[in-house]
Design an enzyme around this catalytic site. Sequence first.
Site, short mmCIF file in Angstrom:
data_model
loop_
_atom_site.label_atom_id
_atom_site.label_comp_id
_atom_site.label_asym_id
_atom_site.label_seq_id
_atom_site.Cartn_x
_atom_site.Cartn_y
_atom_site.Cartn_z
N THR A 71 0.85 -1.20 0.00
CA THR A 71 0.00 0.00 0.00
C THR A 71 0.88 1.24 0.00
O THR A 71 0.69 2.16 -0.81
CB THR A 71 -0.93 -0.01 1.24
OG1 THR A 71 -1.69 -1.20 1.21
CG2 THR A 71 -1.84 1.20 1.26
N ASN A 150 -5.86 -9.53 -7.49
CA ASN A 150 -5.98 -10.20 -6.19
C ASN A 150 -7.31 -10.92 -6.00
O ASN A 150 -7.42 -11.79 -5.16
CB ASN A 150 -5.77 -9.21 -5.05
CG ASN A 150 -6.60 -7.96 -5.21
OD1 ASN A 150 -6.48 -7.25 -6.20
ND2 ASN A 150 -7.46 -7.68 -4.25
N GLN A 178 0.63 -9.51 -5.79
CA GLN A 178 0.18 -10.90 -5.83
C GLN A 178 1.12 -11.81 -6.62
O GLN A 178 0.90 -13.02 -6.67
CB GLN A 178 -1.24 -10.99 -6.43
CG GLN A 178 -2.31 -10.37 -5.54
CD GLN A 178 -2.58 -11.19 -4.27
OE1 GLN A 178 -2.22 -12.37 -4.16
NE2 GLN A 178 -3.22 -10.56 -3.29
N SER A 198 4.77 -7.10 -0.86
CA SER A 198 4.43 -7.19 0.56
C SER A 198 4.81 -8.59 1.04
O SER A 198 4.32 -9.58 0.51
CB SER A 198 2.91 -7.01 0.77
OG SER A 198 2.60 -5.73 1.22
N ALA A 199 5.64 -8.66 2.09
CA ALA A 199 6.18 -9.95 2.53
C ALA A 199 5.11 -10.96 2.95
O ALA A 199 5.27 -12.16 2.76
CB ALA A 199 7.15 -9.73 3.69
N HIS A 200 4.01 -10.45 3.53
CA HIS A 200 3.03 -11.41 4.10
C HIS A 200 2.26 -12.17 3.03
O HIS A 200 1.54 -13.12 3.34
CB HIS A 200 2.06 -10.69 5.05
CG HIS A 200 1.10 -9.74 4.39
ND1 HIS A 200 -0.23 -10.03 4.27
CD2 HIS A 200 1.27 -8.52 3.83
CE1 HIS A 200 -0.85 -9.02 3.68
NE2 HIS A 200 0.04 -8.10 3.40
N THR A 236 13.16 4.51 11.62
CA THR A 236 13.99 3.34 11.91
C THR A 236 13.42 2.11 11.20
O THR A 236 12.21 1.87 11.23
CB THR A 236 14.04 3.09 13.44
OG1 THR A 236 14.53 4.28 14.05
CG2 THR A 236 14.94 1.91 13.80
N CYS A 328 -9.37 -6.99 1.75
CA CYS A 328 -9.37 -5.52 1.92
C CYS A 328 -10.77 -4.96 1.61
O CYS A 328 -11.25 -4.12 2.34
CB CYS A 328 -8.31 -4.88 1.03
SG CYS A 328 -6.76 -5.77 1.00
N1 PMP Z 1 -2.18 -4.60 -4.01
C1 PMP Z 1 -2.72 -5.82 -4.13
C2 PMP Z 1 -2.95 -6.39 -5.49
C3 PMP Z 1 -3.05 -6.55 -2.98
O1 PMP Z 1 -3.58 -7.77 -3.11
C4 PMP Z 1 -2.82 -5.98 -1.71
C5 PMP Z 1 -3.19 -6.74 -0.46
N2 PMP Z 1 -4.51 -7.22 -0.45
C6 PMP Z 1 -2.23 -4.71 -1.65
C7 PMP Z 1 -1.92 -4.05 -2.82
C8 PMP Z 1 -1.93 -4.07 -0.34
O2 PMP Z 1 -0.99 -4.82 0.38
P1 PMP Z 1 -0.66 -4.48 1.90
O3 PMP Z 1 -1.98 -4.50 2.64
O4 PMP Z 1 0.24 -5.57 2.34
O5 PMP Z 1 -0.03 -3.14 1.93
#
Ligand code: PMP
Length: 396
Positions: A71, A150, A178, A198-200, A236, A328
């Site tokens: 994001t 996504n 993704q 995004s690592a998660h 940091t 989301c």
């Molecule tokens: N872009 C896409 C295509 C996503 O799937 C997501 C997470 N659903 C995001 C952006 C945002 O990622 P984050 O919430 O880890 O910042």
Amino acid sequence: MEIYCDSAATTAIDPEVIEAILPYLTTNFGNPSSSHWAGRKVREMIDNSRNTIARLLGVSSEEIFFVSGATEANNLALSESVREYDLTHAITSKIEHKAVLQPLLKQEKEGNIEISYVKLDKKGNIDLDHLEHLLAANPQSLISLMHANNEIGNITDIEAINKLAEKYNAVFHTDTTQTIGKVKIDLKEFPADFLVGSAHKFHGPKGVGFIYINKKHKLKPFILGGAQEKGQRGGTENVIGIVGLAKALEIAYRDFDRIHKKTAALKQRLISQLENIGIPEISFNGESKSSSKSLSSVVNISFPCLQSGSLVNSLDTFGIAVSGGSACSNLGNGGSHVISAIQHEDNRENVRFSFSKFNTTEEIDRIVSTISKIYEIDNNIVEESIGAQQLFAWAQ
Ligand code: PMP
């Protein structure tokens, strides 16, 4: 036993990642900006992590900057490139993530840019002729088109878009949240301007990610207040997150073929079993049934509505986590702007199943038998007017 089948929302942290970050939660606690031994140890690990990511993506480590996630990375790329280059026109699509659409809409509201939406076909594929037409009419545009969607998993031909961007001198940002770790991207072959991760989403920790900024660009920092990340992002560093991010990506590339084969087989198993259990008229949103045009880990299925409530909620009652639209969007009004923008049937429930290396064939079989049971119960409710609660209690 609970089943987690929502890996496009987030993934479980890999035990190897946990092992890698543990020393940075205990003995290696220094501030990487400190010049003493404690800081140096941690600084070295941040540098190593950056080098790992750069090597895997085929870029230089100077082009990787750590941020809080995709994001933030999307906001930085879009807002700061408009400002830096005085861009006045952006091209995107109606099925981008809100982390792209909202920063662009803010720029439009402030009078900085005008947005054109590229046409999509019925399945959500980008009309490249229309994109070229928009670029010819508006050279030096900002293009933001995602690598994989996504919600429906559609994979976009970003190499073709990149060629068009070069031809019309446009700036190309692609939301690769993704696809990082799931679709191999070699930026030596395909030098986009900005991409994000995004690592998660690939078994790393939450709240950490990166932005790749092609070395031909220099953006102003989006977050001010420190010289970290070569002045690109104050604050940091999230050391644990960064170490975990690099380790998670390393594992994703190391085990790439095995994971891809596994998730593709799980997806295929779910599709073929669901097509055979006799629920009337299930269909597939976007390209999500395809094994080549969509992510091996995502399938988005349109189900007939249940009389007794939501299928996603019913599955949750049985301990099965899936999602309707992206996690989301669920936080908002629950409707999906992605499904609305492509061909879809009204009055259906659209469910996204998304797999990871931790899912099993037994889980897929249980998901299918549970869905079958839910529809059976739902029919009984209609035919015999028995209370839903009572039937769910019976089913369990
Ligand atoms: N872009 C896409 C295509 C996503 O799937 C997501 C997470 N659903 C995001 C952006 C945002 O990622 P984050 O919430 O880890 O910042």
